[in-house]
Motif scaffolding. Structure first.
Motif, short mmCIF file in Angstrom:
data_model
loop_
_atom_site.label_atom_id
_atom_site.label_comp_id
_atom_site.label_asym_id
_atom_site.label_seq_id
_atom_site.Cartn_x
_atom_site.Cartn_y
_atom_site.Cartn_z
N ARG A 93 45.87 34.44 32.88
CA ARG A 93 44.71 35.27 32.57
C ARG A 93 43.60 34.96 33.58
N ALA A 94 42.90 36.02 33.96
CA ALA A 94 41.80 35.86 34.92
C ALA A 94 40.73 36.89 34.63
N GLN A 95 39.55 36.60 35.15
CA GLN A 95 38.45 37.55 35.14
C GLN A 95 38.14 37.92 36.58
N CYS A 96 37.65 39.13 36.76
CA CYS A 96 37.36 39.64 38.09
C CYS A 96 36.01 40.36 38.05
N ARG A 97 35.26 40.22 39.11
CA ARG A 97 34.01 40.97 39.26
C ARG A 97 33.90 41.40 40.72
N VAL A 98 33.07 42.40 40.95
CA VAL A 98 32.90 42.96 42.29
C VAL A 98 31.43 42.95 42.64
N ASP A 99 31.13 42.50 43.85
CA ASP A 99 29.77 42.51 44.37
C ASP A 99 29.82 43.15 45.75
N GLY A 100 29.33 44.38 45.85
CA GLY A 100 29.46 45.11 47.11
C GLY A 100 30.92 45.40 47.36
N ASP A 101 31.46 44.87 48.48
CA ASP A 101 32.88 45.05 48.75
C ASP A 101 33.66 43.74 48.58
N LEU A 102 33.05 42.76 47.93
CA LEU A 102 33.70 41.47 47.68
C LEU A 102 34.29 41.43 46.27
N ILE A 103 35.51 40.92 46.18
CA ILE A 103 36.16 40.71 44.89
C ILE A 103 36.12 39.21 44.61
N THR A 104 35.62 38.84 43.45
CA THR A 104 35.56 37.44 43.04
C THR A 104 36.32 37.31 41.73
N TRP A 105 37.03 36.22 41.57
CA TRP A 105 37.82 36.03 40.36
C TRP A 105 37.73 34.59 39.89
#
Length: 158
Positions: free
Chosen positions: A97-109
């Motif tokens: 299981r993971a969470q993901c968020r987006v800031d601009g064109d960056l994907i962070t998890w």
């Protein structure tokens, strides 16, 4: 008195001989995360992703990051601007299981069920791979820059 002067001069001389510390050069991942994408194309990420776009981008990003097929990443929900996802663990058949968020064109998890706080942190620090995306219709292109500077590119249907 002369001994005191010699001791003082020796102390000053030794203090001046200390090591100079130059600032460390940024890692390739830090350079990439600080730079804008090198492209003449339109901006790769809308100013604000719709909920559907956010889910597609996170699904494609997590698949690329974890070596899975996009269709293997199950979307479990959205909390604000954070996508919850899971997939079958390749080794033991359990669920990752993971969470993901987006800031601009960056994907962070981040891993949700990590064994330690360090393993469960958001992967956006120096030394972490930098994952970017480009939306092109139904296609989500993922580019990951690893800490050693190597680049991995993947495209998939989102």
């Amino acid at each position: 008195m002369r001994a005191a002067a010699v001791i003082a001069l020796t102390g000053l001389t030794l203090a001046a001989c200390g090591e100079r510390t130059e600032p460390a050069a940024p890692t390739p991942a830090e350079q990439v995360s600080a730079a804008s994408p090198a492209s003449d194309a339109e901006v790769s990420a809308p100013a604000e992703l719709t909920a559907g776009q956010l889910q597609r981008v996170c699904q494609a990003g997590l698949a690329a990051i974890h070596g899975q097929k996009t269709t293997d990443i199950q979307l479990d929900g959205v909390e604000g601007r954070v996508v919850n996802a899971s997939w079958r663990a390749p080794v033991d058949g359990g669920r990752r299981r993971a969470q993901c968020r987006v800031d601009g064109d960056l994907i962070t998890w981040r891993s949700v069920d990590a064994a330690s706080a360090e393993e469960g942190r958001w992967m956006n620090q120096a030394g972490d791979p930098v994952t970017r995306f480009v939306l092109d219709g139904e296609t989500v292109a993922i580019t990951t820059t690893l800490p050693d500077g190597s680049v991995v590119e993947e495209q998939g249907q989102g």
